[in-house]
Scaffold this active site. Structure first.
Site, PDB file in Angstrom:
ATOM      1  N   GLY A 129       0.828  -1.197   0.000  1.00  0.00           N
ATOM      2  CA  GLY A 129       0.000   0.000   0.000  1.00  0.00           C
ATOM      3  C   GLY A 129       0.865   1.251   0.000  1.00  0.00           C
ATOM      4  O   GLY A 129       2.088   1.168  -0.223  1.00  0.00           O
ATOM      5  N   ASP A 155      -8.774  -1.449   0.699  1.00  0.00           N
ATOM      6  CA  ASP A 155      -9.393  -0.133   0.940  1.00  0.00           C
ATOM      7  C   ASP A 155      -9.612   0.668  -0.342  1.00  0.00           C
ATOM      8  O   ASP A 155     -10.375   1.626  -0.348  1.00  0.00           O
ATOM      9  CB  ASP A 155      -8.515   0.708   1.879  1.00  0.00           C
ATOM     10  CG  ASP A 155      -8.290   0.032   3.217  1.00  0.00           C
ATOM     11  OD1 ASP A 155      -9.062  -0.873   3.566  1.00  0.00           O
ATOM     12  OD2 ASP A 155      -7.321   0.406   3.906  1.00  0.00           O
TER      13      ASP A 155
HETATM   14  O1  F6P Z   1      -5.601  -1.320   5.055  1.00  0.00           O
HETATM   15  C1  F6P Z   1      -6.297  -2.506   5.079  1.00  0.00           C
HETATM   16  C2  F6P Z   1      -6.981  -2.690   6.397  1.00  0.00           C
HETATM   17  O2  F6P Z   1      -7.717  -3.892   6.329  1.00  0.00           O
HETATM   18  C3  F6P Z   1      -7.879  -1.527   6.824  1.00  0.00           C
HETATM   19  O3  F6P Z   1      -9.107  -1.520   6.157  1.00  0.00           O
HETATM   20  C4  F6P Z   1      -7.963  -1.748   8.304  1.00  0.00           C
HETATM   21  O4  F6P Z   1      -8.196  -0.554   9.009  1.00  0.00           O
HETATM   22  C5  F6P Z   1      -6.591  -2.268   8.631  1.00  0.00           C
HETATM   23  O5  F6P Z   1      -6.051  -2.809   7.446  1.00  0.00           O
HETATM   24  C6  F6P Z   1      -6.600  -3.323   9.697  1.00  0.00           C
HETATM   25  O6  F6P Z   1      -5.300  -3.624  10.020  1.00  0.00           O
HETATM   26  P1  F6P Z   1      -4.899  -4.888  10.889  1.00  0.00           P
HETATM   27  O7  F6P Z   1      -4.910  -6.074   9.962  1.00  0.00           O
HETATM   28  O8  F6P Z   1      -3.539  -4.586  11.367  1.00  0.00           O
HETATM   29  O9  F6P Z   1      -5.903  -5.050  11.972  1.00  0.00           O
END
Ligand code: F6P
Length: 385
Positions: A129, A155
């Site tokens: 990303g 996202d």
């Molecule tokens: O960026 C992708 C994402 O899934 C977001 O939509 C979400 O806020 C975040 O990553 C969650 O991160 P983690 O997997 O660290 O909980």
């Protein structure tokens, strides 16, 4: 972008390349790895995978040789065969301090670049990303020979590309969930508030909400008034629609208020974890309408499992294009989709930017025109619901 006159720019006869995946996973990562590997092998190149972001470069056994067997049968699988890391930024790398016995952030970027070059790699294909792509650009500037970035995230918020792979899958999963929630919510004449991912962008929320027939959709781009949302629920009630489905993006926030933050970042991962908005909205809607209200968080279900066919194809296009650009002599860049063509953009195109949902056109206007409440005063200006 390719740089004319750069001594590193040359037609690639036989390159030795490395591929890594960084940040949160997204369905389609394995399809990119497979596509890049097969097309590079087809050119006679040698391909390696770096395990867990950049960690593999620092550890013995941290590199995986990617040959035809290694990428056989992975295109339809979720996750990433290389593993990924949210706490693997080489500029703030978790490193054991023997004096304290604790992990502390250390800048290991110079060591990383040295190791990369010492291993004889000519190029890195960095799948990630905006954070991962920004790191890749810094490493390029420090001396990595060549870097091609491939944008990923469910996202869909990476600047420069019309869409990222993983998004379609996440929307499909969320839509299926909404279909299921409809039947139980209607049976009990309840209000259901469903939280979807997306960080600061509302792409998943608005798209899945529209596809899944939500009555109200709250996204970060349009701060909401809880009174407007409650009015929508009560308006439906008066029309005999005794249940309502509210979709909220995790980053949605009330007018003049703040996003719901589940936990702050730390020294290795310096971004906060969002979460909790559905519970907050459900409580308020229950109080304001008197209706039995439930909330649920779809969470990581949206990232799990295999990619949709659209994401597989996009991932395959990105993976093959990354290699084709290297073969053409490009030194750096990020592949992206523009008007359904894969193009090469500057590697830092996405750095520090978030591609938000436009609020004055496109899918937002579609939602307004069919009477979906978006939490602001313009709600229901075209139709009832
Ligand atoms: O960026 C992708 C994402 O899934 C977001 O939509 C979400 O806020 C975040 O990553 C969650 O991160 P983690 O997997 O660290 O909980």
């Amino acid at each position: 972008m390719g740089r004319g006159g750069d001594p590193r720019r040359r037609m690639a006869s036989k390159l030795k390349i490395a591929i890594n995946t960084g940040g949160g996973d997204a369905p389609g990562l394995n399809a990119v790895i497979r596509a890049a590997t097969l097309s590079a092998i087809g050119l006679g190149w040698e391909v390696w995978g770096i395990k867990s972001g950049y960690r593999g470069l620092f550890e013995p056994e941290g590199m995986i040789r990617l040959d035809r067997d290694a990428v056989r049968g992975i295109g339809h699988l979720g996750g990433t065969i290389l593993g990924t890391a949210n706490r693997g930024d080489p500029f703030h790398y978790p490193t054991l301090n023997p004096a304290t016995g604790k992990l502390e952030p250390a800048d290991r970027s110079v060591e990383l670049v040295d190791r990369f070059k010492a291993a004889g790699f000519d190029a890195l294909v960095a799948i990630g990303g905006d954070g991962s792509l920004t790191i890749a650009k810094r490493l390029l500037d420090m001396g990595l020979p060549r870097v091609i970035g491939v944008p990923k995230t469910i996202d869909n918020d990476v600047a420069g590309t019309d869409v990222t792979f993983g998004f379609d899958t996440a929307v499909t999963i969320a839509t299926e969930a909404l279909d299921r929630l409809h039947t139980t919510t209607e049976a009990h004449e309840r209000v259901m508030v469903v939280e979807v991912m997306g960080r600061h962008a509302g792409w998943i929320g608005i798209t899945a909400g529209l596809a899944g027939g939500a009555d109200a959709i709250l996204i970060p781009e349009i701060p909401y008034s809880i009174d407007v949302v409650a009015s929508k629920v009560l308006q439906r009630e008066r029309r005999g629609r005794k249940f309502s489905i509210i979709v909220t993006a995790e980053g949605a926030k009330p007018l003049g208020g703040e996003m719901a933050i589940k936990s702050a970042g730390d020294e290795f991962r310096r971004v906060e974890v969002l979460g909790g908005i559905a519970e907050r909205v459900a409580k308020q809607i229950g109080q304001l309408t008197g209706k039995e209200t439930r909330s649920m968080v779809l969470g990581h279900l949206q990232r799990g499992g295999g990619p949709s066919s659209a994401d597989r194809v996009l991932a395959l296009r990105f993976g093959t294009s990354a290699i084709a650009r290297l073969a053409d002599g490009a030194v750096s860049g990020m592949v992206g989709l523009r008007d359904n063509d894969v193009v090469l953009l500057p590697l830092d195109e996405a750095a520090g930017k978030t591609r938000l949902v436009p609020t004055d056109k496109g899918i937002v206007m579609t939602a307004r025109r069919i009477g979906i409440c978006l939490g602001d005063e313009e709600e229901g200006s075209f139709a009832g619901g």
